[in-house]
Design a protein around this motif. Structure first.
Motif, mmCIF file in Angstrom:
data_model
loop_
_atom_site.group_PDB
_atom_site.id
_atom_site.type_symbol
_atom_site.label_atom_id
_atom_site.label_comp_id
_atom_site.label_asym_id
_atom_site.label_seq_id
_atom_site.Cartn_x
_atom_site.Cartn_y
_atom_site.Cartn_z
ATOM 1 N N MET A 105 112.494 107.017 86.903
ATOM 2 C CA MET A 105 113.076 105.981 87.775
ATOM 3 C C MET A 105 112.318 105.940 89.101
ATOM 4 S SD MET A 105 116.990 105.681 89.171
ATOM 5 C CE MET A 105 117.609 105.727 87.496
ATOM 6 N N GLU A 106 111.839 104.740 89.486
ATOM 7 C CA GLU A 106 111.088 104.606 90.724
ATOM 8 C C GLU A 106 112.042 104.413 91.896
ATOM 9 O OE1 GLU A 106 108.214 101.569 90.470
ATOM 10 O OE2 GLU A 106 107.142 102.450 88.771
ATOM 11 N N ILE A 107 111.846 105.252 92.931
ATOM 12 C CA ILE A 107 112.721 105.204 94.086
ATOM 13 C C ILE A 107 112.625 103.855 94.806
ATOM 14 C CG2 ILE A 107 113.211 106.266 96.323
ATOM 15 C CD1 ILE A 107 114.009 107.981 93.985
ATOM 16 N N ASN A 108 111.433 103.241 94.801
ATOM 17 C CA ASN A 108 111.223 101.994 95.544
ATOM 18 C C ASN A 108 112.004 100.820 94.951
ATOM 19 O OD1 ASN A 108 109.487 103.292 97.299
ATOM 20 N ND2 ASN A 108 107.663 102.797 96.094
ATOM 21 N N ILE B 120 121.196 113.657 101.364
ATOM 22 C CA ILE B 120 120.810 112.522 100.519
ATOM 23 C C ILE B 120 119.319 112.572 100.208
ATOM 24 C CG2 ILE B 120 120.549 110.014 100.508
ATOM 25 C CD1 ILE B 120 123.142 109.884 102.162
ATOM 26 N N PHE B 121 118.509 112.900 101.220
ATOM 27 C CA PHE B 121 117.063 113.003 100.999
ATOM 28 C C PHE B 121 116.743 114.062 99.937
ATOM 29 C CE2 PHE B 121 113.189 115.406 102.012
ATOM 30 C CZ PHE B 121 112.229 114.419 101.821
ATOM 31 N N PHE B 122 117.394 115.199 100.042
ATOM 32 C CA PHE B 122 117.127 116.275 99.083
ATOM 33 C C PHE B 122 117.601 115.888 97.688
ATOM 34 C CE2 PHE B 122 117.423 120.657 97.406
ATOM 35 C CZ PHE B 122 116.183 121.114 97.798
ATOM 36 N N ALA B 123 118.740 115.190 97.610
ATOM 37 C CA ALA B 123 119.251 114.748 96.312
ATOM 38 C C ALA B 123 118.275 113.778 95.651
ATOM 39 C CB ALA B 123 120.616 114.093 96.487
ATOM 40 N N PHE B 124 117.735 112.841 96.423
ATOM 41 C CA PHE B 124 116.768 111.888 95.868
ATOM 42 C C PHE B 124 115.448 112.578 95.538
ATOM 43 C CE2 PHE B 124 119.641 108.644 97.274
ATOM 44 C CZ PHE B 124 119.369 107.559 96.462
ATOM 45 N N LEU B 125 115.088 113.587 96.309
ATOM 46 C CA LEU B 125 113.858 114.319 96.015
ATOM 47 C C LEU B 125 113.965 115.025 94.675
ATOM 48 C CD1 LEU B 125 111.095 115.144 97.247
ATOM 49 C CD2 LEU B 125 112.216 117.196 98.114
ATOM 50 N N ILE B 126 115.104 115.667 94.426
ATOM 51 C CA ILE B 126 115.322 116.331 93.136
ATOM 52 C C ILE B 126 115.341 115.305 92.018
ATOM 53 C CG2 ILE B 126 116.960 117.674 91.769
ATOM 54 C CD1 ILE B 126 115.519 119.308 93.887
ATOM 55 N N GLU B 127 116.011 114.180 92.258
ATOM 56 C CA GLU B 127 116.104 113.145 91.233
ATOM 57 C C GLU B 127 114.737 112.568 90.900
ATOM 58 O OE1 GLU B 127 117.749 110.552 88.448
ATOM 59 O OE2 GLU B 127 118.634 112.293 89.462
ATOM 60 N N ASN B 128 113.891 112.409 91.886
ATOM 61 C CA ASN B 128 112.575 111.814 91.693
ATOM 62 C C ASN B 128 111.681 112.683 90.808
ATOM 63 O OD1 ASN B 128 110.649 109.726 92.242
ATOM 64 N ND2 ASN B 128 109.604 111.152 93.593
ATOM 65 N N ILE C 248 121.598 103.839 93.333
ATOM 66 C CA ILE C 248 121.772 104.813 94.413
ATOM 67 C C ILE C 248 123.101 105.537 94.260
ATOM 68 C CG2 ILE C 248 122.059 105.065 96.908
ATOM 69 C CD1 ILE C 248 120.143 102.715 97.250
ATOM 70 N N ILE C 249 124.164 104.757 93.982
ATOM 71 C CA ILE C 249 125.480 105.370 93.790
ATOM 72 C C ILE C 249 125.467 106.320 92.594
ATOM 73 C CG2 ILE C 249 127.898 104.892 93.227
ATOM 74 C CD1 ILE C 249 127.592 102.241 94.721
ATOM 75 N N PHE C 250 124.799 105.918 91.548
ATOM 76 C CA PHE C 250 124.715 106.763 90.350
ATOM 77 C C PHE C 250 123.984 108.074 90.650
ATOM 78 C CE2 PHE C 250 122.054 108.023 86.713
ATOM 79 C CZ PHE C 250 123.052 108.386 85.808
ATOM 80 N N ILE C 251 122.867 107.995 91.381
ATOM 81 C CA ILE C 251 122.102 109.202 91.707
ATOM 82 C C ILE C 251 122.908 110.133 92.606
ATOM 83 C CG2 ILE C 251 120.069 110.066 92.943
ATOM 84 C CD1 ILE C 251 118.580 107.586 91.993
ATOM 85 N N SER D 243 112.926 114.854 88.564
ATOM 86 C CA SER D 243 113.662 115.257 87.368
ATOM 87 C C SER D 243 113.698 114.083 86.403
ATOM 88 C CB SER D 243 115.088 115.686 87.730
ATOM 89 O OG SER D 243 115.826 115.975 86.566
ATOM 90 N N LEU D 244 113.129 114.254 85.219
ATOM 91 C CA LEU D 244 113.062 113.189 84.208
ATOM 92 C C LEU D 244 114.007 113.451 83.044
ATOM 93 C CD1 LEU D 244 109.181 112.724 84.084
ATOM 94 C CD2 LEU D 244 110.854 111.453 85.445
ATOM 95 N N LYS D 245 114.795 114.483 83.109
ATOM 96 C CA LYS D 245 115.657 114.872 82.006
ATOM 97 C C LYS D 245 116.954 114.072 82.032
ATOM 98 C CE LYS D 245 117.893 118.907 79.960
ATOM 99 N NZ LYS D 245 118.150 120.354 80.098
ATOM 100 N N LEU D 246 117.322 113.512 80.870
ATOM 101 C CA LEU D 246 118.603 112.837 80.706
ATOM 102 C C LEU D 246 119.571 113.815 80.062
ATOM 103 C CD1 LEU D 246 117.339 109.379 79.389
ATOM 104 C CD2 LEU D 246 118.057 109.973 81.698
ATOM 105 N N LYS D 247 120.679 114.061 80.751
ATOM 106 C CA LYS D 247 121.579 115.122 80.298
ATOM 107 C C LYS D 247 122.628 114.633 79.308
ATOM 108 C CE LYS D 247 120.979 117.979 84.399
ATOM 109 N NZ LYS D 247 121.645 118.679 85.532
ATOM 110 N N ASP D 248 123.071 113.379 79.380
ATOM 111 C CA ASP D 248 124.076 112.871 78.435
ATOM 112 C C ASP D 248 123.914 111.366 78.273
ATOM 113 O OD1 ASP D 248 125.508 111.594 80.594
ATOM 114 O OD2 ASP D 248 126.275 113.585 81.098
ATOM 115 N N TYR D 249 124.711 110.805 77.361
ATOM 116 C CA TYR D 249 124.571 109.395 77.018
ATOM 117 C C TYR D 249 124.981 108.460 78.155
ATOM 118 C CZ TYR D 249 129.632 109.406 76.284
ATOM 119 O OH TYR D 249 130.979 109.509 76.449
ATOM 120 N N SER D 250 125.807 108.935 79.066
ATOM 121 C CA SER D 250 126.225 108.070 80.172
ATOM 122 C C SER D 250 125.030 107.680 81.057
ATOM 123 C CB SER D 250 127.299 108.765 81.014
ATOM 124 O OG SER D 250 126.784 109.958 81.598
ATOM 125 N N GLU D 251 124.037 108.569 81.169
ATOM 126 C CA GLU D 251 122.848 108.258 81.947
ATOM 127 C C GLU D 251 122.010 107.194 81.247
ATOM 128 O OE1 GLU D 251 120.672 111.727 82.952
ATOM 129 O OE2 GLU D 251 122.395 112.791 83.794
#
Length: 229
Positions: A1-4, A188-196, A11-14, A198-206
């Motif tokens: 997922m591209e942050i830009n 929030i910055f650190f959360a987005f940094l980890i998300e950026n 954003i709410i989901f992340i 991390s490419l792993k999908l953990k469950d079907y809701s994602e």
């Protein structure tokens, strides 16, 4: 997922997905900020007021442009003299202050008040009586140094420092708001940094959130049979 290319829903989901990382990052910063806010020492300010005149013997009711121009030029010189290391060291020795010249210099401020030919000297300390005493002492030493070094007598004290009755405002509310904002932004910055990264999908809701499509079916997880039985 591209942050830009993130939308609001992304954003709410992340943030919801990384809420633990956000909280674990923001809460310690918030606590440290609160500690510094409520443990900031109470400070008092002593003020001494000077006036610069071209005629050192009288203070007239009118001040011409030449007086003001000369005052502005002298203000810069006087500001440097007020922070003279020998002057400050003399004050430290006289009152046996637990200060270095550099630390005392940071508490001293000398500035003109507009174009009035009036200079304001301020000194900050934690004791209201000492702040007035030391302010007056530095002011007197300053006048002596100006008289002996520059051979000028065109500056005089018009108002000495008195012990202040109120401390300097700590601006707790503003600092509290800044602490909340800083801790939240960092979390929030650190959360987005980890998300950026991390490419792993953990469950079907994602997958549903990314594809914006319903899931028709999910393959359940099976536990391997215990063949020993």
């Amino acid at each position: 997922m591209e942050i830009n290319n993130l939308r609001l829903i992304d954003i709410i989901f992340i943030l919801k997905k990384r809420i633990k990382i956000l909280l674990f990052t923001a809460i310690p910063i918030f606590i440290v900020g609160l500690y510094f806010i409520f443990n900031t020492p109470t400070q008092y300010k002593g003020e001494v007021t000077f006036i610069i005149m071209n005629n050192p013997t009288t203070i007239s009711s009118s001040v011409n442009n030449n007086d003001l121009a000369a005052s502005e030029k002298l203000a810069t010189i006087y500001s440097e003299i007020s922070k003279s290391k020998t002057l400050l060291q003399k004050v430290i020795n006289k009152f046996d202050l637990n200060e270095t010249v550099n630390s005392l210099e940071k508490k001293v401020k000398f500035e003109p008040i507009g174009n009035t030919g009036i200079l304001k000297f301020t000194y900050i300390d934690s004791h209201p009586v000492m702040v007035a005493t030391i302010s007056n002492e530095i002011a007197n030493e300053f006048l002596l140094k100006v008289n002996t070094t520059l051979n000028l007598r065109n500056i005089r004290i018009i108002e000495e420092a008195i012990p202040p009755t109120e401390p300097i405002s700590k601006k707790i509310f503003i600092k509290f708001c800044v602490t909340i904002l800083a801790s939240s932004l960092f979390g929030i910055f650190f959360a987005f940094l980890i998300e950026n990264y991390s490419l792993k999908l953990k469950d079907y809701s994602e997958i549903m959130a990314i594809l914006e499509s319903p899931i028709l079916g999910v393959i359940p997880k099976f536990q391997p049979e215990d063949k020993s039985s």
